[in-house]
Design an enzyme around this catalytic site. Structure first.
Site, PDB file in Angstrom:
ATOM      1  N   ASP A 141       0.870  -1.195   0.000  1.00 15.99           N
ATOM      2  CA  ASP A 141       0.000   0.000   0.000  1.00 15.99           C
ATOM      3  C   ASP A 141       0.906   1.244   0.000  1.00 15.99           C
ATOM      4  O   ASP A 141       0.846   2.066   0.886  1.00 15.99           O
ATOM      5  CB  ASP A 141      -0.978  -0.011   1.193  1.00 15.99           C
ATOM      6  CG  ASP A 141      -0.280   0.053   2.548  1.00 15.99           C
ATOM      7  OD1 ASP A 141       0.886  -0.392   2.646  1.00 15.99           O
ATOM      8  OD2 ASP A 141      -0.894   0.557   3.510  1.00 15.99           O
ATOM      9  N   ASP A 157       6.758   1.177   2.363  1.00 13.43           N
ATOM     10  CA  ASP A 157       6.559   0.172   1.299  1.00 13.43           C
ATOM     11  C   ASP A 157       7.542   0.458   0.159  1.00 13.43           C
ATOM     12  O   ASP A 157       8.099  -0.467  -0.437  1.00 13.43           O
ATOM     13  CB  ASP A 157       5.142   0.256   0.730  1.00 13.43           C
ATOM     14  CG  ASP A 157       4.064   0.101   1.771  1.00 13.43           C
ATOM     15  OD1 ASP A 157       3.457  -0.969   1.851  1.00 13.43           O
ATOM     16  OD2 ASP A 157       3.819   1.079   2.513  1.00 13.43           O
ATOM     17  N   ASN A 197      -2.401   2.889   3.389  1.00 10.71           N
ATOM     18  CA  ASN A 197      -1.834   4.196   3.733  1.00 10.71           C
ATOM     19  C   ASN A 197      -2.583   5.313   3.023  1.00 10.71           C
ATOM     20  O   ASN A 197      -2.792   6.394   3.566  1.00 10.71           O
ATOM     21  CB  ASN A 197      -0.369   4.268   3.295  1.00 10.71           C
ATOM     22  CG  ASN A 197       0.536   3.454   4.189  1.00 10.71           C
ATOM     23  OD1 ASN A 197       0.371   3.466   5.400  1.00 10.71           O
ATOM     24  ND2 ASN A 197       1.477   2.745   3.598  1.00 10.71           N
ATOM     25  N   THR A 222       2.692  -6.015   2.846  1.00 15.59           N
ATOM     26  CA  THR A 222       3.111  -4.899   3.708  1.00 15.59           C
ATOM     27  C   THR A 222       2.007  -3.849   3.841  1.00 15.59           C
ATOM     28  O   THR A 222       2.272  -2.700   4.156  1.00 15.59           O
ATOM     29  CB  THR A 222       4.402  -4.234   3.167  1.00 15.59           C
ATOM     30  OG1 THR A 222       4.128  -3.714   1.864  1.00 15.59           O
ATOM     31  CG2 THR A 222       5.545  -5.218   3.093  1.00 15.59           C
ATOM     32  N   PHE A 262      -1.749  -0.633  12.411  1.00 18.18           N
ATOM     33  CA  PHE A 262      -2.551  -0.135  11.291  1.00 18.18           C
ATOM     34  C   PHE A 262      -2.960  -1.205  10.267  1.00 18.18           C
ATOM     35  O   PHE A 262      -4.140  -1.307   9.904  1.00 18.18           O
ATOM     36  CB  PHE A 262      -1.810   1.012  10.570  1.00 18.18           C
ATOM     37  CG  PHE A 262      -2.539   1.465   9.341  1.00 18.18           C
ATOM     38  CD1 PHE A 262      -3.639   2.294   9.436  1.00 18.18           C
ATOM     39  CD2 PHE A 262      -2.153   1.027   8.075  1.00 18.18           C
ATOM     40  CE1 PHE A 262      -4.346   2.694   8.304  1.00 18.18           C
ATOM     41  CE2 PHE A 262      -2.839   1.412   6.942  1.00 18.18           C
ATOM     42  CZ  PHE A 262      -3.942   2.253   7.052  1.00 18.18           C
ATOM     43  N   ASN A 263      -1.999  -2.004   9.747  1.00 16.23           N
ATOM     44  CA  ASN A 263      -2.331  -2.941   8.663  1.00 16.23           C
ATOM     45  C   ASN A 263      -3.402  -3.945   9.095  1.00 16.23           C
ATOM     46  O   ASN A 263      -4.243  -4.361   8.289  1.00 16.23           O
ATOM     47  CB  ASN A 263      -1.085  -3.717   8.207  1.00 16.23           C
ATOM     48  CG  ASN A 263      -0.125  -2.844   7.428  1.00 16.23           C
ATOM     49  OD1 ASN A 263      -0.502  -1.798   6.904  1.00 16.23           O
ATOM     50  ND2 ASN A 263       1.140  -3.266   7.366  1.00 16.23           N
ATOM     51  N   HIS A 290       9.125   0.120   8.620  1.00 20.62           N
ATOM     52  CA  HIS A 290       8.509  -1.178   8.932  1.00 20.62           C
ATOM     53  C   HIS A 290       8.599  -2.220   7.803  1.00 20.62           C
ATOM     54  O   HIS A 290       9.066  -3.331   7.997  1.00 20.62           O
ATOM     55  CB  HIS A 290       7.021  -0.984   9.219  1.00 20.62           C
ATOM     56  CG  HIS A 290       6.687   0.108  10.162  1.00 20.62           C
ATOM     57  ND1 HIS A 290       6.813  -0.016  11.520  1.00 20.62           N
ATOM     58  CD2 HIS A 290       6.203   1.361   9.942  1.00 20.62           C
ATOM     59  CE1 HIS A 290       6.404   1.099  12.105  1.00 20.62           C
ATOM     60  NE2 HIS A 290       6.028   1.947  11.176  1.00 20.62           N
ATOM     61  N   ASP A 291       8.052  -1.820   6.640  1.00 18.68           N
ATOM     62  CA  ASP A 291       7.853  -2.799   5.564  1.00 18.68           C
ATOM     63  C   ASP A 291       9.170  -3.346   5.028  1.00 18.68           C
ATOM     64  O   ASP A 291       9.256  -4.504   4.618  1.00 18.68           O
ATOM     65  CB  ASP A 291       7.054  -2.151   4.429  1.00 18.68           C
ATOM     66  CG  ASP A 291       5.685  -1.695   4.900  1.00 18.68           C
ATOM     67  OD1 ASP A 291       5.219  -2.205   5.936  1.00 18.68           O
ATOM     68  OD2 ASP A 291       5.084  -0.833   4.246  1.00 18.68           O
TER      69      ASP A 291
HETATM   70  C1  BDR Z   1       2.319  -0.132   8.657  1.00 17.63           C
HETATM   71  O1  BDR Z   1       1.274   0.796   8.363  1.00 17.63           O
HETATM   72  C2  BDR Z   1       1.638   1.594   7.280  1.00 17.63           C
HETATM   73  O2  BDR Z   1       1.457   2.941   7.600  1.00 17.63           O
HETATM   74  C3  BDR Z   1       3.075   1.307   6.949  1.00 17.63           C
HETATM   75  O3  BDR Z   1       3.283   1.358   5.551  1.00 17.63           O
HETATM   76  C4  BDR Z   1       3.304  -0.059   7.508  1.00 17.63           C
HETATM   77  O4  BDR Z   1       2.992  -1.056   6.580  1.00 17.63           O
HETATM   78  C5  BDR Z   1       2.905   0.227  10.008  1.00 17.63           C
HETATM   79  O5  BDR Z   1       1.922   0.152  10.992  1.00 17.63           O
HETATM   80 CA    CA Z   2       2.655  -0.505   4.231  1.00 15.40          CA
END
Ligand code: BDR
Ligand code: CA
Length: 333
Positions: A11, A16, A40, A141, A182-183, A259-260
């Protein structure tokens, strides 16, 4: 050595973008395809941004547009609170009066001239996995909507997926709400389908990603190389550090997680993850306070079969060195 075949479900998104770049640049990975999902940003932006990154690196990787909405979660009245409200995103401005954000709508790259493929991401996943020899690793991701939809459409793909290494969830660290990442929060039912699919799953939660941050010093080093790829990552790290300093200050000063990129890096070098434990993981889909929480059963004798390898820590040095070495391999201007 044969390259690991990978499909990323993204996303895009600043972090990412770094994950995609690392996959394209890695000599150990054959990036078979990219599928996009809303997360996102809405799907037009995440697809467009994905194409921008592929074009920047001149890669020959097909991009498939996927789902624009979560499977079913928004059907429940009032289920989704205001994410921006939860994190304060958009309520702070920088010295120039610009909104401070983790992700801008469009990555700071030219609009793409390459185009997405005509096939929908979910059908692409089903077709490609069914035709494969069971040798493809999936790296999602973003919200897990596309993958869960593909599993519902053709459950036999679960026997064809070699492994899933996804970024998402939290053990003790959360961001979207006090209990969720979030994801997973964005499509909890999809996440529950994926973690209970029977496929070998590795979860790279916030607990690990927050231990592998890039710093402003790292950004300065990348900038000094004067290559398009390193420049982009330097800019994204700077933007993310500004956002993390404003909304989620990190233990390591002037730093932010990518993160990703950590989930992708774990496919290249599993040792970037530390303290990986096999646990029973289920996702709270109740619509209550813990909605979207990845519930990790830490008991010695859980009621249900352990199903997910959960990374509780990461090796920052190893991860940062790996990402830098991949970016270093990208030609100068
Ligand atoms: C995840 O949420 C998104 O904002 C980032 O791309 C990552 O995949 C982190 O919580
Ligand atoms: Ca992401």
């Amino acid at each position: 050595m044969t390259k690991q075949r990978v499909i990323m479900d993204v996303d895009t998104g600043s972090d990412d973008a770094v994950a995609i770049m690392a996959a394209i640049l890695s000599p150990d990975i054959d990036l078979v395809g990219l599928t996009t999902v809303a997360g996102n940003k809405e799907i037009n932006f995440t697809t467009d941004n994905t194409l921008r990154v592929v074009e920047l690196l001149g890669a020959d990787v097909p991009v498939y547009r996927g789902c624009e909405k979560a499977m079913v979660c928004t059907l429940l009245h009032n289920r989704h609170g205001d994410y921006t409200g939860a994190t304060g995103v958009g309520t702070k401005l920088d010295a120039q009066g610009r909104k401070i954000e983790y992700h801008t709508d469009c990555l700071p790259l030219p609009a793409p001239t390459i185009r997405e493929q005509p096939e929908h991401a979910v059908f692409y996943l089903v077709d490609t996995l069914m035709r494969s020899d069971g040798d493809i690793v999936l790296v999602p991701t973003g919200p897990l909507t596309n993958l869960a939809m593909a599993m519902r459409l053709q459950p036999k793909i679960c026997q064809k997926i070699k492994a899933i290494c996804f970024m998402g969830g939290g053990f003790k660290v959360f961001n979207a709400t006090s209990a969720s990442e979030f994801n997973i929060w964005a499509d909890p039912e999809a996440a529950q389908i994926v973690v209970t699919s029977g496929v070998p799953v590795t979860m790279v939660p916030l607990d690990a990603t927050h231990r592998a941050n890039f710093t402003l010093d790292d950004a300065r080093e990348l900038r000094s190389w004067n290559t398009p790829a390193a420049d982009l990552v330097a800019t994204l790290v700077e933007e993310r550090v500004a956002a993390y300093n404003a909304f989620q200050p990190q233990e390591l000063p002037d730093s932010a997680p990518l993160h990703d990129a950590l989930a992708l890096a774990a496919v290249i070098d599993p040792q970037v993850l530390r303290d990986v434990r096999l646990m029973r993981v289920d996702v709270d889909i109740s619509g209550g306070f813990a909605d979207g929480q990845t519930i990790c059963d830490t008991r010695a004798f859980p009621d249900r079969t352990p199903n997910v390898r959960v990374a509780l820590d990461a090796d920052r040095e190893r991860f940062v060195t790996l990402i830098k070495s991949l970016l270093r391999s990208c030609p100068a201007r």
